[in-house]
Design an enzyme around this catalytic site. Structure first.
Site, PDB file in Angstrom:
ATOM      1  CE  LYS A  84      -4.237   3.343   3.803  1.00  0.00           C
ATOM      2  NZ  LYS A  84      -5.443   2.490   3.906  1.00  0.00           N
TER       3      LYS A  84
HETATM    4  C1  E4P Z   1      -5.120  -0.946   3.637  1.00  0.00           C
HETATM    5  O1  E4P Z   1      -4.413  -0.037   3.927  1.00  0.00           O
HETATM    6  C2  E4P Z   1      -5.814  -1.070   2.340  1.00  0.00           C
HETATM    7  O2  E4P Z   1      -6.639   0.011   2.137  1.00  0.00           O
HETATM    8  C3  E4P Z   1      -6.553  -2.366   2.254  1.00  0.00           C
HETATM    9  O3  E4P Z   1      -5.770  -3.391   2.807  1.00  0.00           O
HETATM   10  C4  E4P Z   1      -7.048  -2.718   0.854  1.00  0.00           C
HETATM   11  O4  E4P Z   1      -7.563  -4.028   0.846  1.00  0.00           O
HETATM   12  P1  E4P Z   1      -8.449  -4.607  -0.370  1.00  0.00           P
HETATM   13  O5  E4P Z   1      -7.562  -4.721  -1.566  1.00  0.00           O
HETATM   14  O6  E4P Z   1      -8.931  -5.932   0.106  1.00  0.00           O
HETATM   15  O7  E4P Z   1      -9.545  -3.600  -0.591  1.00  0.00           O
END
Ligand code: E4P
Length: 215
Positions: A84
Protein backbone atom coordinates in the site's frame (compact mmCIF):
# COMPACT_ATOMS: atom_id res chain seq x y z
CA UNK A 1 -17.11 -8.41 -7.25
CA UNK A 2 -14.91 -9.76 -4.45
CA UNK A 3 -14.93 -9.20 -0.71
CA UNK A 4 -11.77 -8.58 1.30
CA UNK A 5 -11.60 -8.22 5.08
CA UNK A 6 -10.24 -4.96 6.44
CA UNK A 7 -8.58 -6.20 9.60
CA UNK A 8 -5.44 -7.48 11.29
CA UNK A 9 -7.41 -9.86 13.51
CA UNK A 10 -6.42 -13.46 12.74
CA UNK A 11 -9.57 -15.13 14.07
CA UNK A 12 -11.78 -12.75 12.05
CA UNK A 13 -9.79 -13.66 8.93
CA UNK A 14 -10.08 -17.40 9.62
CA UNK A 15 -13.84 -17.05 10.19
CA UNK A 16 -14.32 -14.94 7.03
CA UNK A 17 -12.51 -17.55 4.96
CA UNK A 18 -14.67 -20.32 6.51
CA UNK A 19 -17.76 -18.50 5.24
CA UNK A 20 -16.40 -18.95 1.72
CA UNK A 21 -16.67 -15.30 0.73
CA UNK A 22 -13.45 -13.63 1.82
CA UNK A 23 -10.68 -13.83 -0.77
CA UNK A 24 -8.25 -11.17 0.42
CA UNK A 25 -7.28 -8.88 3.29
CA UNK A 26 -6.29 -5.25 3.69
CA UNK A 27 -4.48 -3.97 6.75
CA UNK A 28 -3.08 -0.68 7.89
CA UNK A 29 -0.91 0.37 10.86
CA UNK A 30 -4.00 1.51 12.80
CA UNK A 31 -5.64 -1.91 12.44
CA UNK A 32 -2.46 -3.72 13.54
CA UNK A 33 -2.11 -1.39 16.55
CA UNK A 34 -5.79 -1.95 17.44
CA UNK A 35 -5.04 -5.67 17.89
CA UNK A 36 -2.21 -4.81 20.30
CA UNK A 37 0.29 -6.43 17.90
CA UNK A 38 3.77 -4.98 17.64
CA UNK A 39 5.62 -7.17 15.11
CA UNK A 40 4.21 -5.77 11.86
CA UNK A 41 6.20 -8.09 9.59
CA UNK A 42 5.17 -11.20 11.56
CA UNK A 43 1.49 -10.21 11.47
CA UNK A 44 1.51 -9.58 7.71
CA UNK A 45 3.38 -12.83 7.03
CA UNK A 46 0.92 -14.78 9.16
CA UNK A 47 -2.06 -13.24 7.35
CA UNK A 48 -0.41 -14.01 3.99
CA UNK A 49 -0.04 -17.65 4.99
CA UNK A 50 -3.76 -17.94 5.85
CA UNK A 51 -5.23 -16.07 2.87
CA UNK A 52 -5.02 -17.40 -0.68
CA UNK A 53 -5.67 -14.05 -2.34
CA UNK A 54 -3.91 -10.74 -1.92
CA UNK A 55 -2.96 -9.11 1.39
CA UNK A 56 -2.37 -5.36 1.29
CA UNK A 57 0.26 -4.04 3.71
CA UNK A 58 1.11 -0.37 4.09
CA UNK A 59 4.52 1.29 3.91
CA UNK A 60 5.23 3.22 7.10
CA UNK A 61 7.67 5.81 5.76
CA UNK A 62 6.93 8.88 3.68
CA UNK A 63 9.96 9.85 1.63
CA UNK A 64 10.29 8.54 -1.96
CA UNK A 65 13.51 6.51 -1.71
CA UNK A 66 12.58 5.19 1.73
CA UNK A 67 9.16 4.11 0.43
CA UNK A 68 10.72 2.33 -2.55
CA UNK A 69 13.18 0.50 -0.28
CA UNK A 70 10.52 -0.49 2.25
CA UNK A 71 8.03 -1.48 -0.46
CA UNK A 72 10.60 -3.85 -1.97
CA UNK A 73 11.18 -5.41 1.47
CA UNK A 74 7.43 -5.81 2.12
CA UNK A 75 6.92 -7.31 -1.35
CA UNK A 76 9.47 -10.00 -0.49
CA UNK A 77 7.59 -11.08 2.68
CA UNK A 78 5.14 -13.30 0.74
CA UNK A 79 4.09 -13.96 -2.86
CA UNK A 80 0.55 -12.65 -2.24
CA UNK A 81 1.50 -9.38 -0.56
CA UNK A 82 0.44 -6.11 -2.23
CA UNK A 83 2.15 -2.94 -1.03
CA UNK A 84 0.00 0.00 0.00
CA UNK A 85 1.38 3.34 -1.14
CA UNK A 86 -0.38 6.64 -0.35
CA UNK A 87 -1.94 8.83 -3.06
CA UNK A 88 0.72 11.54 -3.01
CA UNK A 89 3.20 12.90 -5.57
CA UNK A 90 5.96 10.89 -3.87
CA UNK A 91 3.65 7.88 -3.89
CA UNK A 92 3.05 8.24 -7.62
CA UNK A 93 6.77 8.09 -8.34
CA UNK A 94 7.09 5.08 -6.06
CA UNK A 95 4.23 3.32 -7.85
CA UNK A 96 5.76 3.87 -11.26
CA UNK A 97 9.15 2.51 -10.11
CA UNK A 98 7.58 -0.55 -8.46
CA UNK A 99 5.24 -1.24 -11.39
CA UNK A 100 8.24 -1.52 -13.71
CA UNK A 101 9.54 -4.28 -11.43
CA UNK A 102 6.11 -6.00 -11.39
CA UNK A 103 5.60 -5.24 -7.71
CA UNK A 104 1.87 -4.94 -7.07
CA UNK A 105 0.71 -1.73 -5.44
CA UNK A 106 -2.56 -0.79 -3.77
CA UNK A 107 -2.71 3.00 -4.01
CA UNK A 108 -4.37 3.91 -0.74
CA UNK A 109 -5.93 7.02 0.80
CA UNK A 110 -7.50 7.95 -2.54
CA UNK A 111 -10.02 10.77 -2.21
CA UNK A 112 -10.26 12.26 -5.73
CA UNK A 113 -10.86 11.21 -9.31
CA UNK A 114 -7.55 12.74 -10.38
CA UNK A 115 -5.60 10.73 -7.79
CA UNK A 116 -7.26 7.56 -9.10
CA UNK A 117 -6.54 8.49 -12.71
CA UNK A 118 -2.85 9.17 -12.06
CA UNK A 119 -2.50 6.06 -9.88
CA UNK A 120 -3.78 3.87 -12.70
CA UNK A 121 -1.54 5.59 -15.27
CA UNK A 122 1.47 5.05 -12.98
CA UNK A 123 0.66 1.32 -12.86
CA UNK A 124 -1.13 0.72 -9.54
CA UNK A 125 -2.65 -2.76 -9.32
CA UNK A 126 -5.48 -1.54 -7.05
CA UNK A 127 -6.70 1.95 -6.27
CA UNK A 128 -8.56 2.37 -2.97
CA UNK A 129 -11.12 5.18 -2.77
CA UNK A 130 -11.96 5.75 0.92
CA UNK A 131 -15.76 5.84 0.86
CA UNK A 132 -16.52 6.35 4.57
CA UNK A 133 -13.93 9.05 5.16
CA UNK A 134 -15.32 11.04 2.20
CA UNK A 135 -18.85 10.66 3.57
CA UNK A 136 -17.51 11.85 6.94
CA UNK A 137 -16.63 15.23 5.41
CA UNK A 138 -19.94 15.58 3.56
CA UNK A 139 -18.83 14.22 0.16
CA UNK A 140 -20.29 11.15 -1.53
CA UNK A 141 -17.71 8.34 -1.55
CA UNK A 142 -19.82 6.07 -3.73
CA UNK A 143 -20.04 8.70 -6.49
CA UNK A 144 -16.24 8.71 -6.54
CA UNK A 145 -16.16 4.89 -6.80
CA UNK A 146 -18.57 4.99 -9.76
CA UNK A 147 -16.65 7.78 -11.52
CA UNK A 148 -13.39 5.85 -11.21
CA UNK A 149 -14.95 2.58 -12.42
CA UNK A 150 -16.47 4.35 -15.43
CA UNK A 151 -13.20 6.07 -16.35
CA UNK A 152 -11.13 2.89 -16.08
CA UNK A 153 -13.64 1.14 -18.37
CA UNK A 154 -13.72 4.03 -20.83
CA UNK A 155 -9.93 4.16 -21.15
CA UNK A 156 -9.36 0.42 -20.76
CA UNK A 157 -7.20 0.86 -17.66
CA UNK A 158 -6.54 -2.49 -15.96
CA UNK A 159 -6.25 -1.16 -12.39
CA UNK A 160 -8.90 -2.61 -10.07
CA UNK A 161 -11.10 -0.40 -7.90
CA UNK A 162 -10.98 -1.51 -4.27
CA UNK A 163 -13.67 0.31 -2.30
CA UNK A 164 -12.23 0.95 1.18
CA UNK A 165 -13.33 2.66 4.39
CA UNK A 166 -16.60 0.75 4.20
CA UNK A 167 -18.59 1.50 7.34
CA UNK A 168 -21.90 -0.34 6.91
CA UNK A 169 -23.60 -2.95 4.67
CA UNK A 170 -25.23 -0.32 2.46
CA UNK A 171 -21.78 1.03 1.55
CA UNK A 172 -20.81 -2.44 0.35
CA UNK A 173 -24.00 -2.88 -1.69
CA UNK A 174 -23.58 0.57 -3.23
CA UNK A 175 -19.92 -0.11 -4.07
CA UNK A 176 -20.95 -3.33 -5.83
CA UNK A 177 -23.70 -1.55 -7.78
CA UNK A 178 -21.20 1.17 -8.73
CA UNK A 179 -18.99 -1.53 -10.27
CA UNK A 180 -16.16 -1.74 -7.72
CA UNK A 181 -14.07 -4.86 -8.35
CA UNK A 182 -13.57 -5.36 -4.61
CA UNK A 183 -14.92 -3.99 -1.34
CA UNK A 184 -12.79 -4.36 1.76
CA UNK A 185 -15.06 -4.55 4.79
CA UNK A 186 -14.61 -4.72 8.56
CA UNK A 187 -15.61 -8.09 10.03
CA UNK A 188 -18.61 -6.58 11.81
CA UNK A 189 -19.95 -5.24 8.49
CA UNK A 190 -19.49 -8.66 6.89
CA UNK A 191 -21.57 -10.18 9.70
CA UNK A 192 -24.30 -7.56 9.27
CA UNK A 193 -24.51 -8.15 5.51
CA UNK A 194 -26.43 -11.43 5.89
CA UNK A 195 -28.73 -10.18 8.62
CA UNK A 196 -32.41 -9.41 8.16
CA UNK A 197 -35.10 -9.54 10.86
CA UNK A 198 -37.57 -11.21 8.46
CA UNK A 199 -35.05 -14.02 7.86
CA UNK A 200 -34.79 -14.58 11.63
CA UNK A 201 -38.58 -14.45 12.05
CA UNK A 202 -39.02 -16.85 9.12
CA UNK A 203 -36.51 -19.36 10.50
CA UNK A 204 -38.13 -19.23 13.96
CA UNK A 205 -41.61 -19.74 12.47
CA UNK A 206 -40.57 -22.70 10.31
CA UNK A 207 -38.86 -24.35 13.29
CA UNK A 208 -41.87 -23.72 15.55
CA UNK A 209 -44.27 -25.20 12.99
CA UNK A 210 -41.98 -28.20 12.56
CA UNK A 211 -41.96 -28.80 16.32
CA UNK A 212 -45.71 -28.20 16.67
CA UNK A 213 -47.13 -30.13 13.70
CA UNK A 214 -44.63 -32.29 11.93
CA UNK A 215 -42.10 -33.84 14.30
C1 E4P B 1 -8.25 -0.09 3.84
O1 E4P B 1 -7.43 -0.31 3.02
C2 E4P B 1 -8.28 1.13 4.67
O2 E4P B 1 -7.11 1.25 5.39
C3 E4P B 1 -9.49 1.16 5.55
O3 E4P B 1 -10.60 0.69 4.83
C4 E4P B 1 -9.76 2.50 6.21
O4 E4P B 1 -11.01 2.47 6.86
P1 E4P B 1 -11.47 3.59 7.92
O5 E4P B 1 -11.66 4.87 7.17
O6 E4P B 1 -12.75 3.08 8.49
O7 E4P B 1 -10.35 3.70 8.92
Amino acid sequence: MRIFLDTANISEIRQGIKLGVVTGVTTNPSLVAKEGLTDYKAVVKQICSIVLGSVSAEVVVNETEAMIKQAREIAAWAPNVVVKIPSTNQGLEVISVLAKDNIKVNMTLCFTFNQALLGALAGAFYVSPFVGRLDDIGNDGIVLVKDIVDAYKKYDLKTEVLAASIRHPEHCAAAAKAGAHIATVPYQVLMQMMQHPLTDIGVARFLADWERALR
